[in-house]
Structures are given as C-alpha cells and as structure tokens.
Design an enzyme around this catalytic site. Sequence first.
Site, PDB file in Angstrom:
ATOM      1  N   LYS A 172      -3.338  17.731   6.963  1.00 25.20           N
ATOM      2  CA  LYS A 172      -2.208  18.303   6.420  1.00 25.20           C
ATOM      3  C   LYS A 172      -2.085  19.773   5.894  1.00 25.20           C
ATOM      4  O   LYS A 172      -1.115  20.194   6.086  1.00 25.20           O
ATOM      5  CB  LYS A 172      -1.637  17.233   5.337  1.00 25.20           C
ATOM      6  CG  LYS A 172      -1.465  15.907   5.564  1.00 25.20           C
ATOM      7  CD  LYS A 172      -1.155  15.173   4.270  1.00 25.20           C
ATOM      8  CE  LYS A 172      -1.165  13.561   4.422  1.00 25.20           C
ATOM      9  NZ  LYS A 172      -0.298  12.773   5.206  1.00 25.20           N
TER      10      LYS A 172
ATOM     11  N   HIS B  23       4.647   4.722  -1.155  1.00 25.34           N
ATOM     12  CA  HIS B  23       4.868   5.695  -0.055  1.00 25.34           C
ATOM     13  C   HIS B  23       4.561   4.975   1.097  1.00 25.34           C
ATOM     14  O   HIS B  23       4.586   5.807   2.289  1.00 25.34           O
ATOM     15  CB  HIS B  23       3.702   6.772  -0.330  1.00 25.34           C
ATOM     16  CG  HIS B  23       3.669   7.473  -1.736  1.00 25.34           C
ATOM     17  ND1 HIS B  23       4.976   7.995  -1.946  1.00 25.34           N
ATOM     18  CD2 HIS B  23       2.947   7.428  -2.702  1.00 25.34           C
ATOM     19  CE1 HIS B  23       4.549   8.523  -3.230  1.00 25.34           C
ATOM     20  NE2 HIS B  23       3.656   8.061  -3.663  1.00 25.34           N
TER      21      HIS B  23
ATOM     22  N   ARG C  95       1.825  10.515  17.693  1.00 18.94           N
ATOM     23  CA  ARG C  95       1.996   9.194  18.223  1.00 18.94           C
ATOM     24  C   ARG C  95       2.970   8.571  18.347  1.00 18.94           C
ATOM     25  O   ARG C  95       3.897   9.160  17.729  1.00 18.94           O
ATOM     26  CB  ARG C  95       0.735   8.307  17.530  1.00 18.94           C
ATOM     27  CG  ARG C  95       1.069   8.443  16.108  1.00 18.94           C
ATOM     28  CD  ARG C  95       0.345   7.328  15.413  1.00 18.94           C
ATOM     29  NE  ARG C  95       0.568   7.686  13.976  1.00 18.94           N
ATOM     30  CZ  ARG C  95       1.366   7.046  12.805  1.00 18.94           C
ATOM     31  NH1 ARG C  95       2.334   6.458  13.487  1.00 18.94           N
ATOM     32  NH2 ARG C  95       1.567   7.506  11.620  1.00 18.94           N
TER      33      ARG C  95
HETATM   34  P1  ADP Z   1       1.231   9.674   4.984  1.00 16.24           P
HETATM   35  O1  ADP Z   1       0.315  10.380   5.917  1.00 16.24           O
HETATM   36  O2  ADP Z   1       0.252   8.912   4.034  1.00 16.24           O
HETATM   37  O3  ADP Z   1       2.312   9.159   5.792  1.00 16.24           O
HETATM   38  P2  ADP Z   1       3.167  11.820   3.921  1.00 16.24           P
HETATM   39  O4  ADP Z   1       2.631  13.122   3.632  1.00 16.24           O
HETATM   40  O5  ADP Z   1       3.968  11.627   5.137  1.00 16.24           O
HETATM   41  O6  ADP Z   1       1.663  10.975   3.982  1.00 16.24           O
HETATM   42  O7  ADP Z   1       3.822  11.129   2.723  1.00 16.24           O
HETATM   43  C1  ADP Z   1       4.082   9.877   2.436  1.00 16.24           C
HETATM   44  C2  ADP Z   1       5.409   9.697   1.449  1.00 16.24           C
HETATM   45  O8  ADP Z   1       5.011  10.136   0.462  1.00 16.24           O
HETATM   46  C3  ADP Z   1       6.509  10.206   2.129  1.00 16.24           C
HETATM   47  O9  ADP Z   1       7.418   9.442   3.116  1.00 16.24           O
HETATM   48  C4  ADP Z   1       7.441  10.385   0.904  1.00 16.24           C
HETATM   49  O10 ADP Z   1       8.081   9.197   0.522  1.00 16.24           O
HETATM   50  C5  ADP Z   1       6.339  10.700  -0.098  1.00 16.24           C
HETATM   51  N1  ADP Z   1       6.238  12.366  -0.309  1.00 16.24           N
HETATM   52  C6  ADP Z   1       5.373  13.036   0.282  1.00 16.24           C
HETATM   53  N2  ADP Z   1       5.396  14.359   0.132  1.00 16.24           N
HETATM   54  C7  ADP Z   1       6.258  14.128  -0.948  1.00 16.24           C
HETATM   55  C8  ADP Z   1       6.935  15.415  -2.028  1.00 16.24           C
HETATM   56  N3  ADP Z   1       6.379  16.587  -1.848  1.00 16.24           N
HETATM   57  N4  ADP Z   1       7.514  14.977  -3.058  1.00 16.24           N
HETATM   58  C9  ADP Z   1       7.941  13.761  -3.113  1.00 16.24           C
HETATM   59  N5  ADP Z   1       7.616  12.717  -2.213  1.00 16.24           N
HETATM   60  C10 ADP Z   1       6.760  12.928  -1.303  1.00 16.24           C
HETATM   61  P1  ADP Z   2       3.278   7.064   8.472  1.00 18.67           P
HETATM   62  O1  ADP Z   2       1.897   7.623   8.777  1.00 18.67           O
HETATM   63  O2  ADP Z   2       4.235   7.939   8.810  1.00 18.67           O
HETATM   64  O3  ADP Z   2       3.407   6.351   7.249  1.00 18.67           O
HETATM   65  P2  ADP Z   2       3.407   4.468   9.969  1.00 18.67           P
HETATM   66  O4  ADP Z   2       4.454   3.946   8.964  1.00 18.67           O
HETATM   67  O5  ADP Z   2       4.087   4.518  11.612  1.00 18.67           O
HETATM   68  O6  ADP Z   2       3.419   6.035   9.842  1.00 18.67           O
HETATM   69  O7  ADP Z   2       2.078   3.723   9.845  1.00 18.67           O
HETATM   70  C1  ADP Z   2       1.437   3.733   8.735  1.00 18.67           C
HETATM   71  C2  ADP Z   2      -0.114   3.980   8.991  1.00 18.67           C
HETATM   72  O8  ADP Z   2      -0.564   2.685   9.387  1.00 18.67           O
HETATM   73  C3  ADP Z   2      -0.492   4.909  10.277  1.00 18.67           C
HETATM   74  O9  ADP Z   2      -1.426   5.746   9.952  1.00 18.67           O
HETATM   75  C4  ADP Z   2      -0.648   3.958  11.214  1.00 18.67           C
HETATM   76  O10 ADP Z   2      -1.151   4.730  12.194  1.00 18.67           O
HETATM   77  C5  ADP Z   2      -1.207   2.729  10.607  1.00 18.67           C
HETATM   78  N1  ADP Z   2      -0.876   1.504  11.130  1.00 18.67           N
HETATM   79  C6  ADP Z   2       0.160   0.861  11.041  1.00 18.67           C
HETATM   80  N2  ADP Z   2       0.218  -0.312  11.739  1.00 18.67           N
HETATM   81  C7  ADP Z   2      -1.072  -0.377  12.248  1.00 18.67           C
HETATM   82  C8  ADP Z   2      -1.781  -1.475  13.044  1.00 18.67           C
HETATM   83  N3  ADP Z   2      -1.054  -2.573  13.434  1.00 18.67           N
HETATM   84  N4  ADP Z   2      -2.830  -1.271  13.463  1.00 18.67           N
HETATM   85  C9  ADP Z   2      -3.581  -0.111  13.042  1.00 18.67           C
HETATM   86  N5  ADP Z   2      -2.941   0.590  12.307  1.00 18.67           N
HETATM   87  C10 ADP Z   2      -1.736   0.511  11.810  1.00 18.67           C
END
Ligand code: ADP
Ligand code: ADP
Length: 680
Positions: free
Chosen positions: A116, A235, A300
């Site tokens: 990140k 989250h 992905r």
């Molecule tokens: P992940 O790799 O776990 O998906 P993300 O960086 O995409 O991590 O953040 C996951 C979630 O956390 C976001 O969908 C949002 O709800 C919350 N989030 C992330 N960054 C912020 C921020 N700067 N302020 C508020 N909420 C955040």
């Molecule tokens: P984000 O990272 O934005 O929250 P997703 O909600 O698409 O993305 O997925 C959540 C996380 O869990 C991702 O890192 C994804 O690769 C993993 N994940 C979700 N479902 C599965 C599964 N069935 N098997 C393995 N990994 C999974």
Amino acid sequence: MFTKILIANRGEIACRVAATARRLGVKTVAVYSDADANAKHVAACDEAVHIGGSAPRDSYLQWQRIIDAAKATGAQAIHPGYGFLSENEDFAQACAANGLVFIGPPASAIQAMGLKAESKRLMEAAGVPLVPGYHGTDQSPALLQAEADRIGYPVLIKASAGGGGKGMRAVDKAEDFMAALESCKREAINSFGSDAVLVEKYVQRPRHIEIQVFGDTHGQCVYLFERDCSVQRRHQKVLEEAPAPGMTPELREQMGRAAVAAAQAVGYVGAGTVEFIVEQPGGYDRPQDMRFFFMEMNTRLQVEHPVTEAITGLDLVEWQLRVASREPLPLRQDQLQIHGHAIEARICAENPDKQFLPATGTLAVYRKPAHVAFLPPLPQAGAGRGEGHVRFDDGVREGDAISPYYDSMVAKLIVHGRSRDEALARLDAALAQTHIVGLTTNVQFLRHVVQSGAFAQAQLDTALIQREAVVLFEQDRVGQATAVAAAVAQTLMAERQLETSDPFSRRDGWRPFGLTQRRFDFDYRGQTLSATLTYAHDGALHLAVGDASGGLAFSSAADGAFELHWQDQRLWVHTHTLGEQVAVFTPLGATTLTALDALAHAGEVAAEGGRLTAPMPGKVVSFAVKAGDAVKKGQPLAVMEAMKMEHTIAAPADGTVAELLYAPGDQVSEGAELLKLALA
Ligand code: ADP
Ligand code: ADP
Ligand code: MG
C-alpha cells in the site's frame, strides 16, 4: 484462445471461471486439497489434480505443484481466481518461466501495487488524489507518531502489506497511538510477514467506491464504471452495488479517468480494481460535494465483479481469457453502458450476533432462490437481457461442510433490476427464499440491512452497520409465537405422514380416551416457549402460545412448505427439521426452535464456570495472560485465528488464571479448553 486452462483456486470463484471456460469451449483443470476431494469445483471442471493437504499452505499456495499439474495436464494458462496466489508476483513470474500464461496482470504491476505504501508513492507521482498521510520508508515509532500528530486525529494505521480488512487500527487521540501501532505491527508481521505501516487521515463517514478497470496487451485501458462497497463489517464488504447511488456523470468520469491513469502508471493488463475512499462532507444528499482519494489497487478479479457484469451485460472472465490470449479489449470506452442496477449480498457462515464470528458446519439443508441464473446474461442475448434477474454463485452443494480451512463465504446472491428499488425488492425476496439449515449464516441479518431505511434510502457510509445496529441486530422478525405455531403444525404433519406410511404408528389420529390437549415445549434462544394444543370435538385445532391463542389450520405439506392459518394470520411457511431443531422460514423472516423433550433434559447440569474453550477450530495466536494472573471480567485472555480472522477470548468473570493448556502456534479443535480460570 486457449484450449485448456488450470484454475488455481476453489469454491465459488473456481466454479465461476469454469462456467465461462465451458461456454467458450475451453477445457478446465481443477486442483484440490484433501478437504476438497468431493468439492463442487472439482466436478465443475473436466479434469482435476490433487495437490495436497487441507490447509492452504499445503495445497492452494503450493505453487510448484500447481505449475507441475498444469504442465502434466497440458494446460496453457492458469487462472488464479482471487485470494491465494492471485496477487503473488513470484507465482506470476514462475508461470512465465514455465511457459504458462498467468491470467492476470504482469508480475511488475502486481509488485508495484502489492504494498500500500509503495503504490501510494507511485500514485502520487501519477497525479491520482491520495488521502493525506505518511507513506515513507522511515518506520521509527517516534516519526510515525509525529506524522500522525501532523495529519491530525483520528488517523488510520495500515499494514502496508495488508489486505482483506486486516492489519488496520483507527486511532482517536495522540495518547493511544503507540499502543495501536504496536498491536498493528504485531498483527501485520503475523499475517503478512512484514510490519511496515503507513499512517493516513481517517476519513469520517466515508463511502468505499471502486472502479473496475481492464487493460489489454495493445495499450488500451477502459473503466467499467463503479461499485459502491460501503456496507462493511470489520472493514470487509457485506453488500456491493453498481452503479453507486447518487453518482453524477461528472464524478464517474473523473474517477474512471483517475483509475485508468492508476492502471496505466503500472502498465496494467487484465482485470483490476482501483479502490477509492470517498468523503461526503455535504452529507448523503450532496454527491456534488464528494471528494475521492486512492486507497489501493487490487490486481485481480474481485469477489464483487458480478454486479459490474449485471449492469454492463459483459462476462468479465471472458474478457480476462481474451486479454490473456493477447486479443484486444472487446469494447472501447464509448461502447460501454450502464443498464439498470445490481446488488450483491455475500452469504457467509458467521454469527452476526457474536461480532460476526465465523461458523463451521454442514449445509444440511441448502435451498437457493427460484429463477436463478449462474453466468451473467450475454450481450448477444439482446432483448432477453433481463432473464437472469437473480444470480447465485457458489461452490458448495447440499450436504457439503464449511470447514475451518477456508474463508466463510458460502455464496453470493446477485440481483439486477431496472432501478435500485426493483433490485432491492428482488434481493429481499431472494434472501427470503434462501434456506440454509445446519450452519449459522448471515442471511437474516442481510435481510435486515436490505430492509433498513438507511440502506433503502442509500444513506451509505462504511459505518452503516454500526450506526443502524439497533434495527439490524433486532431479534427475528417472525414472531416467537408464530414460529411456535409453525413448528407445532410441522410436528402434526410429520406425525400424519408417519401414520399414512405406517398404520401401526398412530399418534395424532389416535388419542387415549379423554386426551383433548397436548403440550409442546421449544427452546428459543435459551428461553422455553410452551404451547398448548386443544382438539375440539369436530376435529378443529386450537393453539395457545403464551397470551396468543386461536384456531390453527394448515394446508397439506409439499416439500416442507405449507400455508399456516393461526389466529388472524395466514402465512406461507417452509420448515426443515434437523434432529430436534425445527427451522422455520416465512416471508417475514426465519428462525430456529429446538423441540424440548422434558425427560431428555432433566439430568442436564449447568455449564461449568471456569472453562474457556475454543469457539471454533483454529490456531492459538497468543495468550495475553500467564498462570497466576488475576483477571477482570471482559479482559482479553487469548487470541485465536480461524477462517482468516482473529478472535479474542475474554474472561467471562473475574478470577485468576490457573493454567494455560496450549502454546501459541498450536492448532486446536472446536471446544478445546484453552486455559483454566479459577473464578473469584
Ligand atoms: P484492504 O486491503 O484490507 O481491503 P483497504 O485499504 O482497501 O484495505 O481498506 C479497507 C477498508 O477500510 C475500506 O473499504 C474502508 O472501509 C476502510 N478505510 C480504509 N482507509 C480508510 C481511511 N483513510 N479512512 C476511513 N476508512 C478507511
Ligand atoms: P478487498 O481486499 O478489497 O476487501 P475482496 O473483498 O474482494 O477484496 O476480498 C477480501 C480478501 O479475501 C481478498 O484479499 C481476497 O483475495 C480474499 N478472499 C476472499 N474470498 C476468498 C476465497 N474464497 N479464497 C481465498 N481468498 C479469498
Ligand atoms: Mg481493499
């Protein structure tokens, strides 16, 4: 186009990819672990190769075995699905080194977006707006604290290598920063093998809006509009929809262009998602005030890709296969259009009432909603686009187990409508028709969200679930008394059926002389509910449950379904029995009762006080206490990891730790006693 591909994944996404491959005439090879020997995804493919033990590190993450399997079966390409190896640049590289096509972006793009902090530095250079924050390499705690103070609280500490909602800590004030940093680093090193973090401003009441992008090997890149994934718990996404409510054409274009710029900055090819956090300072009703900031790029296919397929009429897996075989993108930006509205609900094995604790179990009953399609409707189907209004993507069948080895998602329910309201109504109806017994799921909770005023009116932000907790976690919407009436009716019908099939087993029709009443007892969430059934001379039935009483009648059953008439109510009911459990499904909601046999429970003793057991099978991560420590009620004692989540086990009452029965790193089974506590 390829003639054969290997799918390096399991569950619904493996089935999903196989379905498109089949439609395109591409042969498929599945890989499977011990636990998945009889899994649906194995049956969905033309061939299957066993690759090892049940734990992901012994099978789905064993990339050398996966590459060997592809070579042995003559597959030309590997689709990684999501999770597992999908964002592993070493795997992408190894595919190429072995003459196999990795169906995904170039390894360099995965690497550039993998961390990140690094990706934010790149995006800054590409002119993509970022949340104010610190993404530097100097990780000294004092500097991080100084940066947090400069950014201003609240801030969010994020593991740079994090994902899946893990490795994040919100900090409200300067005094709490150091403790949060320590715990974030600990989780990060355990889960992702790196404790590098970034610090950014915690955006208040934000929305999560992401853009689907697609690039090809000919230098083209388009955006397939947005998805709003604001409804989250921990989250992690719960409901996703497209388009985002309130989105303006101008903002959509700005975000789309920013996403394409992000993708092009790393030479992106294939399907990707650029996630933005969106500030709405003007409130829900002023989308024109919304400001968006880059959060991360997922390199992905995303879990929620079907909502994009529903509104565009495209098959994104088909696009992935075409792009991977070096074809140009099938459509240009100006040929892409949004049709109607789509919403996806993630059906998970979890208990919303226990902080969404994942659950394991067997899908004893598994009924899907009616009128279900699997693949998205094809564009060439023309006017018939609307036929698949309800789509249900899963990787399980009735009788399958949801094991502790993999994540807790059971299925994805996707609906499409001409408007958001139409899609919402379809989603609620389809959830009502989704019957799962034998496993705790979030299906009823999802209905509560869908029915809530906040969601219906699109008052979206990532705190919706917390904000609306009072409405969402309210008890079952099918009244207790109604549920009991349905369970009694079900019992009587089952007895009648037994009577017809076995004339010597007469219970309902035959009554000892003078017996005009029967009593039924059920356990409902730890409470005993009693019902009295009275047989009138003319054969009519009268049922009293607590203060509620009235005539009881029911139509003959077919497949567990019947019409219940009780008091002034007429309700279409489905019941499923599993041992002493009676699961009652109605259009209003669903619940489960346990038939109580007074004798069977007479000898039962209350649970012992000082036992602390694992709520599910998993791994012990750490103990927060040692033998001899005095603890207060609610104090965290141990942390377990199972189904990709950490669970804290807290003291049920004040006491002293007598003994720790396991060590960090130990695998434990459900119900295993973790430590002994002497209660004060
Ligand atoms: P992940 O790799 O776990 O998906 P993300 O960086 O995409 O991590 O953040 C996951 C979630 O956390 C976001 O969908 C949002 O709800 C919350 N989030 C992330 N960054 C912020 C921020 N700067 N302020 C508020 N909420 C955040
Ligand atoms: P984000 O990272 O934005 O929250 P997703 O909600 O698409 O993305 O997925 C959540 C996380 O869990 C991702 O890192 C994804 O690769 C993993 N994940 C979700 N479902 C599965 C599964 N069935 N098997 C393995 N990994 C999974
Ligand atoms: Mg994310």
